[in-house]
Design an enzyme around this catalytic site. Structure first.
Site, PDB file in Angstrom:
ATOM      1  N   HIS A 121     -13.517  -1.928   4.132  1.00 37.53           N
ATOM      2  CA  HIS A 121     -12.656  -2.565   3.139  1.00 37.53           C
ATOM      3  C   HIS A 121     -11.450  -1.634   2.922  1.00 37.53           C
ATOM      4  O   HIS A 121     -11.595  -0.416   3.020  1.00 37.53           O
ATOM      5  CB  HIS A 121     -13.485  -2.684   1.853  1.00 37.53           C
ATOM      6  CG  HIS A 121     -12.860  -3.469   0.743  1.00 37.53           C
ATOM      7  ND1 HIS A 121     -11.838  -2.971  -0.038  1.00 37.53           N
ATOM      8  CD2 HIS A 121     -13.136  -4.698   0.251  1.00 37.53           C
ATOM      9  CE1 HIS A 121     -11.518  -3.868  -0.961  1.00 37.53           C
ATOM     10  NE2 HIS A 121     -12.287  -4.922  -0.808  1.00 37.53           N
ATOM     11  N   ASP A 198     -20.106   3.260   0.997  1.00 36.54           N
ATOM     12  CA  ASP A 198     -19.539   2.216   0.142  1.00 36.54           C
ATOM     13  C   ASP A 198     -20.595   1.115   0.043  1.00 36.54           C
ATOM     14  O   ASP A 198     -20.799   0.355   0.982  1.00 36.54           O
ATOM     15  CB  ASP A 198     -18.233   1.714   0.775  1.00 36.54           C
ATOM     16  CG  ASP A 198     -17.692   0.462   0.090  1.00 36.54           C
ATOM     17  OD1 ASP A 198     -18.366  -0.080  -0.806  1.00 36.54           O
ATOM     18  OD2 ASP A 198     -16.589   0.024   0.466  1.00 36.54           O
ATOM     19  N   GLN A 201     -21.110  -4.107  -1.191  1.00 37.95           N
ATOM     20  CA  GLN A 201     -21.705  -5.378  -0.738  1.00 37.95           C
ATOM     21  C   GLN A 201     -23.215  -5.278  -0.582  1.00 37.95           C
ATOM     22  O   GLN A 201     -23.872  -6.285  -0.309  1.00 37.95           O
ATOM     23  CB  GLN A 201     -21.097  -5.809   0.607  1.00 37.95           C
ATOM     24  CG  GLN A 201     -19.663  -6.261   0.521  1.00 37.95           C
ATOM     25  CD  GLN A 201     -19.475  -7.515  -0.307  1.00 37.95           C
ATOM     26  OE1 GLN A 201     -20.352  -8.382  -0.356  1.00 37.95           O
ATOM     27  NE2 GLN A 201     -18.357  -7.626  -0.970  1.00 37.95           N
ATOM     28  N   LYS A 224     -20.180  -7.318  -8.691  1.00 43.78           N
ATOM     29  CA  LYS A 224     -20.735  -8.068  -7.554  1.00 43.78           C
ATOM     30  C   LYS A 224     -22.252  -8.199  -7.658  1.00 43.78           C
ATOM     31  O   LYS A 224     -22.885  -8.794  -6.797  1.00 43.78           O
ATOM     32  CB  LYS A 224     -20.333  -7.391  -6.238  1.00 43.78           C
ATOM     33  CG  LYS A 224     -18.828  -7.491  -5.967  1.00 43.78           C
ATOM     34  CD  LYS A 224     -18.386  -6.771  -4.715  1.00 43.78           C
ATOM     35  CE  LYS A 224     -16.864  -6.925  -4.559  1.00 43.78           C
ATOM     36  NZ  LYS A 224     -16.331  -6.124  -3.440  1.00 43.78           N
ATOM     37  N   CYS A 362      -9.446  -8.161   2.535  1.00 42.80           N
ATOM     38  CA  CYS A 362      -9.151  -6.726   2.363  1.00 42.80           C
ATOM     39  C   CYS A 362      -9.690  -5.911   3.533  1.00 42.80           C
ATOM     40  O   CYS A 362     -10.152  -4.774   3.347  1.00 42.80           O
ATOM     41  CB  CYS A 362      -9.731  -6.170   1.050  1.00 42.80           C
ATOM     42  SG  CYS A 362      -9.069  -6.935  -0.404  1.00 42.80           S
TER      43      CYS A 362
HETATM   44  C1  LIG Z   1     -15.383  -5.352  -3.230  1.00 42.52           C
HETATM   45  C2  LIG Z   1     -15.460  -4.195  -2.314  1.00 42.52           C
HETATM   46  C3  LIG Z   1     -14.820  -2.994  -2.601  1.00 42.52           C
HETATM   47  C4  LIG Z   1     -13.933  -2.814  -3.803  1.00 42.52           C
HETATM   48  O1  LIG Z   1     -14.633  -3.017  -4.985  1.00 42.52           O
HETATM   49  P1  LIG Z   1     -13.833  -3.104  -6.375  1.00 42.52           P
HETATM   50  O2  LIG Z   1     -14.835  -3.680  -7.308  1.00 42.52           O
HETATM   51  O3  LIG Z   1     -12.650  -4.006  -6.138  1.00 42.52           O
HETATM   52  O4  LIG Z   1     -13.424  -1.720  -6.724  1.00 42.52           O
HETATM   53  C5  LIG Z   1     -14.977  -1.946  -1.716  1.00 42.52           C
HETATM   54  N1  LIG Z   1     -15.723  -2.070  -0.618  1.00 42.52           N
HETATM   55  C6  LIG Z   1     -16.353  -3.212  -0.300  1.00 42.52           C
HETATM   56  C7  LIG Z   1     -17.202  -3.278   0.928  1.00 42.52           C
HETATM   57  C8  LIG Z   1     -16.236  -4.318  -1.142  1.00 42.52           C
HETATM   58  O5  LIG Z   1     -16.846  -5.453  -0.821  1.00 42.52           O
END
Ligand SMILES: *Cc1c(COP(=O)(O)O)cnc(C)c1O
Length: 404
Positions: A121, A198, A201, A224, A362
């Site tokens: 992302h 990260d 997801q 999320k 993104c």
């Molecule tokens: C949504 C997302 C982000 C960013 O998260 P925010 O809540 O906008 O800070 C980063 N990495 C991944 C894989 C995402 O899906």
């Protein structure tokens, strides 16, 4: 088996109509919907215990502080962190990643290397690019194959004693591919690199075990995973959090301030300057409880069913191509139809009450890899149904007929 109808009743928005049609919400990868218990907990906080935390001797301040810290411990247990002070409240994944890259600015030197993956992302690419620009370090990228899987041989070849940080997402938001992070973490540690995962997801679908993974940092967002927007967590190993300098200066993060010198507070407060999103932090704990009550095993079973059904039904449509065909996948289907712009399909099915995401998600480098402007992404949650998928498939067919 989950009683999906009963679960759907927990989410008031799922019985809304959009454009005169019952809402079919398949944009869970962008943000999940919120159960009533989470919505209520926000109001309860402001109605009953609203006060600033960690400062007041008065009763309300104590109650708010206790609720905030109980939530931290709850999340510590949820991700199996060793200590609660390794769990930092943030405003989301983006904030967590920037906190870490900011800290590494005082550690990295010219010639050092940072490895990211081609599945990231933007929020796990840009902060590292900025860090490399600032420090003279070099950014290296793990390539992927046509199935959207990272190529581990190529990763192995990138690793060297120059590698200082490796960062990769647990699950790709654009394709739904689940990355072999345990392997990546283990290999990175052999050369002494720190690893940030990260997890944005991943946390809606599974319970990460940060000690078992042995990652150095794990960042995720609350919104999320059924929690409020503006909430998130950065897990960091104690040693690393002690080593990194503070991200922001201000109240709450200090031990002693004089104009000659300031000493910083202990973890976790060193990284939590200013008044935080108190209600959000407390209610993130409510969301975690909600998900655990449903059970991640049940969530995964339901989502696997949805993924399998959606993949099968969508592939019935001629000219439809799915991106991210690797074996290990979360409940995300990213697709296009030959000769039709994803935006056009998205707009038509929106008129039919169906919320999907269209565009680059993104993750422009992934779209560049496949030489496409974007995809249509349907991302499913445990509260979605087989019937909703059938409604989407029929709507996509209809859109295809209208557009070709
Ligand atoms: C949504 C997302 C982000 C960013 O998260 P925010 O809540 O906008 O800070 C980063 N990495 C991944 C894989 C995402 O899906």
């Amino acid at each position: 088996m989950l009683d999906i109808q009963k679960i759907r009743d927990d989410f008031p928005i799922l019985s809304e109509k959009v454009n005169g049609k019952p809402l079919v919400y398949f944009d869970n990868g962008a943000t999940s919907q919120k159960p009533q218990i989470v919505i209520d907990a926000i109001a309860t906080y402001y109605q009953e215990i609203n006060a600033n935390i960690h400062r007041g001797v008065h009763t309300l301040s104590q109650l708010a502080t206790d609720a905030y810290e109980i939530s931290r411990v709850k999340i510590q247990h949820h991700i199996n962190a060793k200590f609660s002070h390794e769990v930092l409240f943030t405003s989301g994944t983006t904030h967590g990643i920037n906190l870490v890259t900011n800290g590494f600015a005082s550690i990295l030197k010219p010639g050092d290397e940072v490895i990211v993956s081609s599945l990231e992302h933007h929020s796990n690419i840009v902060p590292w690019q900025m860090l490399c620009e600032k420090t003279g370090a070099t950014l290296k990228v793990i390539p992927m194959n046509e199935d959207g899987e990272l190529i581990m041989d190529a990763f192995d070849a990138l690793l060297s004693e120059k590698t200082k940080v490796v960062t990769v997402n647990h699950i790709s938001n654009a394709l739904g591919i689940i990355n072999p992070i345990k392997y990546i973490i283990e290999k990175a540690h052999v050369v002494g690199a720190a690893v940030l995962i990260d997890g944005a997801q991943a946390v809606p679908h599974l319970k990460p075990d940060v000690q078992d993974l042995d990652c150095d940092f794990y960042a995720f967002s609350g919104h999320k995973m059924c929690g409020p927007t503006g909430t998130g967590i950065l897990y960091g190993k104690e040693d690393w959090l002690n080593k990194l300098p503070p991200y922001q200066g201000g109240g709450e993060m200090i031990k002693e301030v004089t104009f000659e010198k300031t000493t910083y507070a202990d973890l976790p407060h060193k990284f939590e300057a200013g008044t935080p999103n108190i209600a959000g932090g407390i209610v993130l704990g409510t969301a975690v409880d909600y998900l655990n009550n449903i059970g991640f095993h049940n969530i995964q079973k339901q989502e696997e069913k949805l993924l399998e059904h959606a993949t099968k039904r969508l592939l019935e449509i001629e000219g439809l191509k799915i991106y991210g065909t690797g074996k290990n996948k979360a409940s995300v289907v990213s697709f296009n139809i030959d000769g039709i712009h994803p935006y056009d399909i998205g707009s038509i099915i929106d008129k039919l009450g169906i919320a999907v995401r269209t565009g680059h998600h993104c993750a422009q480098p992934i779209m560049n890899f496949f030489c496409i402007p974007g995809t249509i992404r349907a991302s499913f949650s445990f509260y979605n149904t087989i019937e909703e998928i059938d409604i989407m498939v029929e709507a996509v067919k209809k859109a295809k007929t209208m557009l070709s």
